[in-house]
Scaffold this motif. Structure first.
Motif, PDB file in Angstrom:
ATOM      1  N   GLY A  64       0.853  -1.189   0.000  1.00 52.61           N
ATOM      2  CA  GLY A  64       0.000   0.000   0.000  1.00 52.61           C
ATOM      3  C   GLY A  64       0.880   1.226   0.000  1.00 52.61           C
ATOM      4  N   ILE A  65       0.580   2.183   0.876  1.00 52.92           N
ATOM      5  CA  ILE A  65       1.430   3.376   0.970  1.00 52.92           C
ATOM      6  C   ILE A  65       2.793   2.952   1.492  1.00 52.92           C
ATOM      7  N   ILE A  66       3.830   3.327   0.778  1.00 50.39           N
ATOM      8  CA  ILE A  66       5.188   2.958   1.166  1.00 50.39           C
ATOM      9  C   ILE A  66       5.877   4.103   1.909  1.00 50.39           C
ATOM     10  N   ARG A  67       5.551   5.320   1.585  1.00 55.33           N
ATOM     11  CA  ARG A  67       6.143   6.470   2.281  1.00 55.33           C
ATOM     12  C   ARG A  67       5.790   6.391   3.768  1.00 55.33           C
ATOM     13  N   TYR A  68       6.680   6.932   4.572  1.00 53.92           N
ATOM     14  CA  TYR A  68       6.438   6.961   6.013  1.00 53.92           C
ATOM     15  C   TYR A  68       5.272   7.894   6.320  1.00 53.92           C
ATOM     16  N   GLU A  69       4.492   7.518   7.337  1.00 53.16           N
ATOM     17  CA  GLU A  69       3.298   8.283   7.695  1.00 53.16           C
ATOM     18  C   GLU A  69       3.622   9.743   7.996  1.00 53.16           C
ATOM     19  N   HIS A  70       4.739   9.999   8.689  1.00 53.12           N
ATOM     20  CA  HIS A  70       5.078  11.386   9.010  1.00 53.12           C
ATOM     21  C   HIS A  70       5.404  12.186   7.739  1.00 53.12           C
ATOM     22  N   ASP A  71       5.953  11.543   6.716  1.00 51.39           N
ATOM     23  CA  ASP A  71       6.220  12.238   5.446  1.00 51.39           C
ATOM     24  C   ASP A  71       4.913  12.553   4.722  1.00 51.39           C
ATOM     25  N   VAL A  72       3.946  11.630   4.785  1.00 50.25           N
ATOM     26  CA  VAL A  72       2.636  11.864   4.162  1.00 50.25           C
ATOM     27  C   VAL A  72       1.926  12.994   4.902  1.00 50.25           C
ATOM     28  N   ASP A  73       1.974  12.974   6.225  1.00 52.28           N
ATOM     29  CA  ASP A  73       1.350  14.043   7.009  1.00 52.28           C
ATOM     30  C   ASP A  73       1.997  15.395   6.709  1.00 52.28           C
ATOM     31  N   ASP A  74       3.311  15.407   6.539  1.00 51.47           N
ATOM     32  CA  ASP A  74       4.023  16.640   6.195  1.00 51.47           C
ATOM     33  C   ASP A  74       3.559  17.168   4.832  1.00 51.47           C
ATOM     34  N   LEU A  75       3.419  16.281   3.861  1.00 46.90           N
ATOM     35  CA  LEU A  75       2.922  16.687   2.546  1.00 46.90           C
ATOM     36  C   LEU A  75       1.540  17.320   2.680  1.00 46.90           C
ATOM     37  N   LEU A  76       0.639  16.674   3.412  1.00 44.07           N
ATOM     38  CA  LEU A  76      -0.715  17.199   3.570  1.00 44.07           C
ATOM     39  C   LEU A  76      -0.709  18.570   4.234  1.00 44.07           C
ATOM     40  N   ALA A  77       0.122  18.746   5.243  1.00 43.00           N
ATOM     41  CA  ALA A  77       0.199  20.046   5.924  1.00 43.00           C
ATOM     42  C   ALA A  77       0.697  21.128   4.964  1.00 43.00           C
ATOM     43  N   ARG A  78       1.716  20.826   4.181  1.00 37.39           N
ATOM     44  CA  ARG A  78       2.236  21.818   3.225  1.00 37.39           C
ATOM     45  C   ARG A  78       1.179  22.193   2.202  1.00 37.39           C
TER      46      ARG A  78
END
Length: 175
Positions: A64-78
């Motif tokens: 599924g999602i391979i990126r780390y959750e904190h990196d995905v959350d960072d993308l969403l915040a930006r």
């Protein structure tokens, strides 16, 4: 008939190929990776490395999602901080909406794929369906597939780039 390798400059006949294949032992099924091996694979994929063997390739398509959750959350915040205050007609806003919808679908928060509106049979899509949805968006963008009514190319670009990033085959979609 014995299946001999062809002599230099000669191709094997179909009959020879079939005989050679019949002699080959069957491949064992791929082995399930341990949780530690899965985390090692995820770390290497996030560094831009490829799966090392058939077992890792099989596991890759199930992650599924391979990126780390904190990196995905960072993308969403930006994205939320920089784009959602733009006019609803702005292409940057539609691109940002594609990013947000792609992540929501990948996390299982939306039932239907953002490009195809196709529902997966699992609560969270695996890597294969994530890549397939990105490919569908790419086909729409290139004119190989019809774009659904009311969907913009900016939105589809956001979907495609985000899904590729989530499975570690594309760059950060918000740079």
């Amino acid at each position: 008939m014995s299946a001999q390798p062809p002599r230099r400059g000669q191709m094997m006949s179909l009959e020879e190929l079939r005989a050679l294949a019949a002699q080959a032992p069957p491949s064992p099924p791929p082995r399930q990776l341990s949780p530690g091996e899965l985390e090692d694979l995820r770390a290497r994929l996030n560094r831009g490395e490829d799966p090392r063997d058939e077992n890792e390739h099989t596991a890759y398509y199930q992650l599924g999602i391979i990126r780390y959750e904190h990196d995905v959350d960072d993308l969403l915040a930006r994205v939320r901080n920089e784009a959602l205050n733009a006019s609803p007609e702005a292409s940057s806003r539609r691109y940002a909406e594609g990013i947000l919808d792609a992540v929501a679908w990948a996390r299982g928060e939306l039932r239907e794929g953002p490009a195809t509106n196709r529902a997966e049979g699992t609560p969270r899509p695996e890597t294969g369906p994530l890549s397939g949805e990105a490919a569908a968006a790419s086909q729409m963008l290139s004119g190989q597939r019809q774009i659904p009514a009311g969907v913009s190319t900016s939105y589809l670009s956001g979907v495609e780039s985000t899904l590729l990033w989530l499975v570690c085959t594309g760059p950060d979609p918000w740079t």
